[in-house]
Design an enzyme around this catalytic site. Structure first.
Site, PDB file in Angstrom:
ATOM      1  N   ASP A  67       0.819  -1.219   0.000  1.00 38.69           N
ATOM      2  CA  ASP A  67       0.000   0.000   0.000  1.00 38.69           C
ATOM      3  C   ASP A  67       0.852   1.269   0.000  1.00 38.69           C
ATOM      4  OD1 ASP A  67       0.929  -0.336   2.604  1.00 38.69           O
ATOM      5  OD2 ASP A  67      -1.043  -0.751   3.445  1.00 38.69           O
ATOM      6  N   ASN A 136      -7.605  -2.414  14.168  1.00 44.30           N
ATOM      7  CA  ASN A 136      -8.996  -2.742  13.850  1.00 44.30           C
ATOM      8  C   ASN A 136      -9.089  -3.947  12.916  1.00 44.30           C
ATOM      9  OD1 ASN A 136      -8.126  -1.712  11.439  1.00 44.30           O
ATOM     10  ND2 ASN A 136      -9.562   0.005  11.358  1.00 44.30           N
ATOM     11  N   GLU A 143      -9.657  -1.649   5.171  1.00 45.57           N
ATOM     12  CA  GLU A 143     -10.293  -1.384   6.462  1.00 45.57           C
ATOM     13  C   GLU A 143     -11.504  -2.304   6.655  1.00 45.57           C
ATOM     14  OE1 GLU A 143      -8.954   0.502   8.613  1.00 45.57           O
ATOM     15  OE2 GLU A 143      -8.333   2.453   7.818  1.00 45.57           O
TER      16      GLU A 143
HETATM   17  C1  GLP Z   1      -0.509   0.498   8.421  1.00 50.08           C
HETATM   18  C2  GLP Z   1      -0.204  -0.329   7.176  1.00 50.08           C
HETATM   19  C3  GLP Z   1      -0.502  -1.787   7.382  1.00 50.08           C
HETATM   20  C4  GLP Z   1       0.121  -2.253   8.675  1.00 50.08           C
HETATM   21  C5  GLP Z   1      -0.530  -1.515   9.821  1.00 50.08           C
HETATM   22  C6  GLP Z   1      -0.033  -1.933  11.187  1.00 50.08           C
HETATM   23  O1  GLP Z   1      -1.807   0.989   8.461  1.00 50.08           O
HETATM   24  N1  GLP Z   1      -0.897   0.141   6.025  1.00 50.08           N
HETATM   25  O2  GLP Z   1      -0.035  -2.531   6.270  1.00 50.08           O
HETATM   26  O3  GLP Z   1      -0.032  -3.633   8.825  1.00 50.08           O
HETATM   27  O4  GLP Z   1      -0.289  -0.141   9.659  1.00 50.08           O
HETATM   28  O5  GLP Z   1       1.110  -1.224  11.542  1.00 50.08           O
HETATM   29  P1  GLP Z   1       2.007  -1.516  12.793  1.00 50.08           P
HETATM   30  O6  GLP Z   1       2.823  -2.714  12.449  1.00 50.08           O
HETATM   31  O7  GLP Z   1       2.851  -0.277  12.922  1.00 50.08           O
HETATM   32  O8  GLP Z   1       1.119  -1.725  13.950  1.00 50.08           O
END
Ligand code: GLP
Length: 246
Positions: A67, A136, A143
């Site tokens: 992403d 979430n 989402e």
């Molecule tokens: C972002 C990314 C996700 C990732 C998520 C969790 O929103 N787009 O791909 O898995 O955060 O991030 P973290 O590992 O910092 O909790």
């Protein structure tokens, strides 16, 4: 979907890196999908160490990122382009011609999504997809409510996701939209490895593993996947019932 619980973040990261290296040794041209966020940082650190020690080469592999924020130029400090360059692609022998991150600054974002989906198809599809998970339950930027049939597309971020990610942006304002690889595209990966660490993921991990398969918990889709594994540290596993293999 099998869950493996490791004593701590380092052990989880080490195991994730070991799996990536194993797949590369089996097939140097493996096509990977990779995540951003804080969770995979330990895995990237370990992979870079192994590369520097001459234990692995990434030169034959293909990489796609999951992403990117919409509207960020690739050299924006909060972009996932910069994240990947600083933590992984810029530190290893990845071939830039086979290293892909969606372009958040593309003039026609819908066309960029189609181009990205086509590039994955042309590469033969994703063989090993590594995921993090949002608090979430989001995967990539899919989402809650994202269709399991969705493809790479522009999505609106939830307020909670924007709040969690706000610190990366000036005035704490995260972009409202992003480009993300879709749920169906993730599901078609031959192998999926989801990483989760910390107590703030425990609840969503339990909902994903023990709840119904539902679009309201995106990661629950993986329960229907023939080859998906969760690597958890003890904190992320702390809300799971006792039925989980260690
Ligand atoms: C972002 C990314 C996700 C990732 C998520 C969790 O929103 N787009 O791909 O898995 O955060 O991030 P973290 O590992 O910092 O909790």
């Amino acid at each position: 979907m099998r869950a493996r619980v490791f004593p701590d973040y380092e052990a989880m990261s080490e195991a994730a890196a070991a799996l990536v290296v194993l797949r590369l040794r089996e097939k140097p041209s493996t096509v990977f999908m990779l995540p951003t966020g804080t969770t995979p940082l330990g895995m990237y650190r370990r992979l870079v160490e192994m590369y520097r020690a001459g234990q692995v080469s990434f030169a034959g592999a293909t990489f796609f990122n999951l992403d990117e924020y919409l509207g960020l130029v690739p050299d924006h400090p909060a972009s996932y382009h910069v994240y990947m360059k600083e933590h992984f692609y810029g530190l290893i022998d990845a071939d830039p011609a086979r290293t892909f991150v969606p372009d958040g600054s593309a003039p026609d974002p819908a066309a960029e999504c189609e181009r990205y989906e086509a590039a994955m198809r042309e590469a033969g599809g994703i063989e090993v997809c590594v995921l993090g998970i949002g608090r979430n339950g989001h995967i990539g930027f899919n989402e809650p409510g994202a269709s399991f049939l969705s493809r790479t597309r522009v999505v609106r971020l939830s307020e909670s996701t924007r709040n969690v990610n706000a610190a990366d942006f000036e005035e704490n304002r995260a972009p409202q939209r992003a480009l993300t690889v879709g749920m169906a595209t993730i599901f078609e990966s031959r192998e999926v490895l989801l990483l989760a660490s910390g107590t703030n993921k425990a609840r969503t991990v339990a909902a994903s593993v023990e709840g119904e398969i539902s679009e309201s918990v995106p990661a629950s889709m993986l329960k229907g996947h023939p080859n998906a594994e969760l690597f958890l540290d003890e904190d992320a596993a702390s809300d799971l019932g006792s039925g989980v293999a260690g």
